[in-house]
Motif scaffolding. Structure first.
Motif, PDB file in Angstrom:
ATOM      1  N   GLU A  72       0.937  -1.103   0.061  1.00 16.73           N
ATOM      2  CA  GLU A  72      -0.036  -0.131  -0.030  1.00 16.73           C
ATOM      3  C   GLU A  72       0.789   1.207   0.050  1.00 16.73           C
ATOM      4  N   GLY A  73       0.480   2.333  -0.625  1.00 15.13           N
ATOM      5  CA  GLY A  73       1.207   3.434  -0.645  1.00 15.13           C
ATOM      6  C   GLY A  73       0.518   4.744  -0.495  1.00 15.13           C
ATOM      7  N   GLN A  74       1.149   5.709  -0.079  1.00  9.76           N
ATOM      8  CA  GLN A  74       0.758   7.062   0.136  1.00  9.76           C
ATOM      9  C   GLN A  74       1.568   8.065  -0.657  1.00  9.76           C
ATOM     10  N   SER A  75       1.335   8.663  -1.358  1.00  7.08           N
ATOM     11  CA  SER A  75       1.887   9.556  -2.185  1.00  7.08           C
ATOM     12  C   SER A  75       1.574  11.061  -2.450  1.00  7.08           C
ATOM     13  N   ARG A  76       2.426  11.892  -2.477  1.00  7.01           N
ATOM     14  CA  ARG A  76       2.361  13.277  -2.787  1.00  7.01           C
ATOM     15  C   ARG A  76       3.460  13.890  -3.755  1.00  7.01           C
ATOM     16  N   LYS A  77       3.048  14.389  -4.860  1.00  9.29           N
ATOM     17  CA  LYS A  77       3.982  14.766  -6.003  1.00  9.29           C
ATOM     18  C   LYS A  77       4.968  15.802  -5.488  1.00  9.29           C
ATOM     19  N   ASP A  78       4.564  16.679  -4.468  1.00 11.75           N
ATOM     20  CA  ASP A  78       5.316  17.647  -4.029  1.00 11.75           C
ATOM     21  C   ASP A  78       6.403  17.148  -2.822  1.00 11.75           C
ATOM     22  N   LYS A  79       6.343  16.103  -2.323  1.00 10.05           N
ATOM     23  CA  LYS A  79       6.883  15.419  -1.372  1.00 10.05           C
ATOM     24  C   LYS A  79       7.490  14.021  -1.621  1.00 10.05           C
ATOM     25  N   GLY A  80       6.625  12.968  -1.989  1.00  4.25           N
ATOM     26  CA  GLY A  80       7.534  11.801  -2.253  1.00  4.25           C
ATOM     27  C   GLY A  80       6.355  10.604  -1.953  1.00  4.25           C
ATOM     28  N   THR A  81       6.985   9.461  -1.678  1.00  9.79           N
ATOM     29  CA  THR A  81       6.137   8.150  -1.671  1.00  9.79           C
ATOM     30  C   THR A  81       6.374   7.481  -0.360  1.00  9.79           C
ATOM     31  N   GLY A  93       5.041  -5.629   6.789  1.00  9.84           N
ATOM     32  CA  GLY A  93       5.544  -4.611   7.421  1.00  9.84           C
ATOM     33  C   GLY A  93       6.842  -3.883   7.145  1.00  9.84           C
ATOM     34  N   THR A  94       7.447  -4.324   6.077  1.00 10.89           N
ATOM     35  CA  THR A  94       8.587  -3.475   5.507  1.00 10.89           C
ATOM     36  C   THR A  94       8.009  -2.344   4.735  1.00 10.89           C
ATOM     37  N   ARG A  95       8.894  -1.246   5.205  1.00 13.95           N
ATOM     38  CA  ARG A  95       8.311   0.042   4.732  1.00 13.95           C
ATOM     39  C   ARG A  95       9.674   0.774   3.921  1.00 13.95           C
ATOM     40  N   PHE A  96       9.081   1.631   3.208  1.00 13.15           N
ATOM     41  CA  PHE A  96       9.942   2.449   2.060  1.00 13.15           C
ATOM     42  C   PHE A  96       9.368   3.820   2.062  1.00 13.15           C
ATOM     43  N   LEU A  97      10.259   4.709   2.030  1.00 11.76           N
ATOM     44  CA  LEU A  97      10.132   6.220   1.825  1.00 11.76           C
ATOM     45  C   LEU A  97      10.999   6.640   0.820  1.00 11.76           C
ATOM     46  N   GLN A  98      10.247   7.101  -0.454  1.00 10.85           N
ATOM     47  CA  GLN A  98      11.007   7.857  -1.440  1.00 10.85           C
ATOM     48  C   GLN A  98      10.950   9.521  -0.988  1.00 10.85           C
ATOM     49  N   LEU A  99      12.154  10.043  -0.763  1.00  8.95           N
ATOM     50  CA  LEU A  99      11.948  11.317  -0.398  1.00  8.95           C
ATOM     51  C   LEU A  99      13.190  12.297  -0.934  1.00  8.95           C
ATOM     52  N   GLU A 100      13.209  13.263  -1.422  1.00 11.14           N
ATOM     53  CA  GLU A 100      14.093  14.194  -1.821  1.00 11.14           C
ATOM     54  C   GLU A 100      15.245  13.108  -2.629  1.00 11.14           C
ATOM     55  N   GLY A 101      14.786  12.500  -3.605  1.00 14.21           N
ATOM     56  CA  GLY A 101      15.751  11.813  -4.589  1.00 14.21           C
ATOM     57  C   GLY A 101      16.338  10.413  -3.913  1.00 14.21           C
ATOM     58  N   SER A 102      15.986  10.105  -2.832  1.00  8.45           N
ATOM     59  CA  SER A 102      16.569   8.940  -2.132  1.00  8.45           C
ATOM     60  C   SER A 102      15.298   8.092  -1.515  1.00  8.45           C
ATOM     61  N   GLN A 251       3.224  14.434   7.713  1.00 14.49           N
ATOM     62  CA  GLN A 251       3.960  13.640   8.902  1.00 14.49           C
ATOM     63  C   GLN A 251       4.328  12.342   8.111  1.00 14.49           C
ATOM     64  N   VAL A 252       3.817  11.954   7.222  1.00 10.31           N
ATOM     65  CA  VAL A 252       4.185  10.746   6.356  1.00 10.31           C
ATOM     66  C   VAL A 252       5.497  10.628   5.813  1.00 10.31           C
ATOM     67  N   PHE A 253       5.988  11.961   5.326  1.00 10.04           N
ATOM     68  CA  PHE A 253       7.219  12.086   4.473  1.00 10.04           C
ATOM     69  C   PHE A 253       8.464  12.553   5.493  1.00 10.04           C
ATOM     70  N   ASN A 254       8.555  11.527   6.514  1.00 15.22           N
ATOM     71  CA  ASN A 254       9.745  11.513   7.468  1.00 15.22           C
ATOM     72  C   ASN A 254      10.312  10.603   8.061  1.00 15.22           C
ATOM     73  N   LYS A 255      11.506  10.487   7.987  1.00 13.36           N
ATOM     74  CA  LYS A 255      12.275   8.979   8.129  1.00 13.36           C
ATOM     75  C   LYS A 255      11.814   8.741   9.702  1.00 13.36           C
ATOM     76  N   ASN A 256      11.299   9.561  10.721  1.00 10.86           N
ATOM     77  CA  ASN A 256      11.127   9.200  11.950  1.00 10.86           C
ATOM     78  C   ASN A 256       9.777   8.358  11.929  1.00 10.86           C
ATOM     79  N   TYR A 257       8.970   8.744  10.823  1.00  8.41           N
ATOM     80  CA  TYR A 257       7.522   8.029  10.601  1.00  8.41           C
ATOM     81  C   TYR A 257       7.828   6.774   9.999  1.00  8.41           C
ATOM     82  N   LEU A 258       8.773   6.594   9.285  1.00  7.80           N
ATOM     83  CA  LEU A 258       9.466   5.324   8.751  1.00  7.80           C
ATOM     84  C   LEU A 258       9.758   4.405   9.492  1.00  7.80           C
TER      85      LEU A 258
END
Length: 260
Positions: A72-81, A93-102, A251-258
């Motif tokens: 399942e995913g949550q995405s915002r064009k201006d932030k990430g996925t 339960g494995t999680r991924f965060l696409q954020l600022e090119g990483s 708040q989703v687009f934060n490594k602490n949330y990940l």
């Protein structure tokens, strides 16, 4: 005696010529959108500004049983996925965060409190999809486009389709591919085929998109089949089960949330 008004006749004749040239001009001579505009239109045809999704991915390799995964995913064009695997049980339960090119991955079962940084080029969980194919929500950030000659694509589901052909080259070294060639349907810019080239110039993957369906505010392909051209008979099919416009909290687009 009937007299011809030459001046009036000239005006009428000129107006008729102007009207005829507007109506009869061939469609292939009409103004064509720029390559970058088409690439942005492709982004718009595939992604929403803010949305949630659910997808199932199946990978087939010769000599091995098919592997299936749902996330399942949550995405915002201006932030990430943000992505989270919900099946199978061994990777749930494995999680991924696409954020600022990483792209970052966190597995709560691994016993570490830290996320791991992944390369956008690497395979996503052993599939033929790259991490960028799954995590990125637009192409125009990473690629600069040029317009190739139009083509008729022989699509397995839709038959012969008039398409724009876009050759998109990587803007930076962090892009997953050296270039991507895209066939986009002229009527609505929906992409129907993509070919992926390594930075060396080697064509090594091809994606066919099909089963165009409506997901509320967007109509887009719901099935994407990525074939490896290096490993014969190896492909991954990703099927969209849910694609819904929704305001995703920042708040989703934060490594602490990940790593919560």
């Amino acid at each position: 005696m009937f007299k011809i008004n030459i001046k009036g006749f000239r005006y009428i004749f000129a107006a008729c010529i102007c009207f005829a040239s507007t109506v009869l001009i061939p469609s292939n001579l009409m103004a064509v959108p720029s390559a970058d505009d088409i690439l942005k239109a492709i982004d718009k045809s595939l992604f929403l500004e803010s949305y949630v999704s659910r997808m199932t991915m199946e990978t087939v390799e010769p000599g091995s049983p098919a592997r299936s995964m749902t996330f399942e995913g949550q995405s915002r064009k201006d932030k990430g996925t943000y992505l989270e695997i919900t099946a199978p049980a061994r990777t749930k339960g494995t999680r991924f965060l696409q954020l600022e090119g990483s792209l970052w991955m966190f597995n709560p079962k691994a016993g570490s409190a830290n996320a791991i940084r992944l390369s956008s080029r690497d395979s996503f969980q052993g599939s033929t999809m790259s991490n960028a194919d799954v995590g990125k929500s637009q192409f125009s950030d990473d690629y600069a486009a040029k317009l190739d000659q139009d083509a008729v694509l022989d699509h397995a589901e839709l038959g012969q389709v008039q398409c724009y052909v876009i050759d998109a080259s990587a803007r930076t070294d962090t892009a997953a591919y050296g270039r991507i060639v895209m066939w986009a349907r002229k009527s609505d810019y929906v992409p129907l085929r993509m070919e992926y080239y390594a930075k060396s110039g080697l064509l090594f993957k091809r994606m066919d998109l099909s089963k165009i369906k409506s997901f509320g505010t967007i109509t887009r392909p719901s099935v994407m089949r990525m074939e490896s051209l290096e490993k014969k008979g190896t492909f991954t099919t990703m099927t969209i089960e849910l694609f819904e416009a929704r305001e995703v909290p920042l708040q989703v687009f934060n490594k602490n949330y990940l790593t919560r």
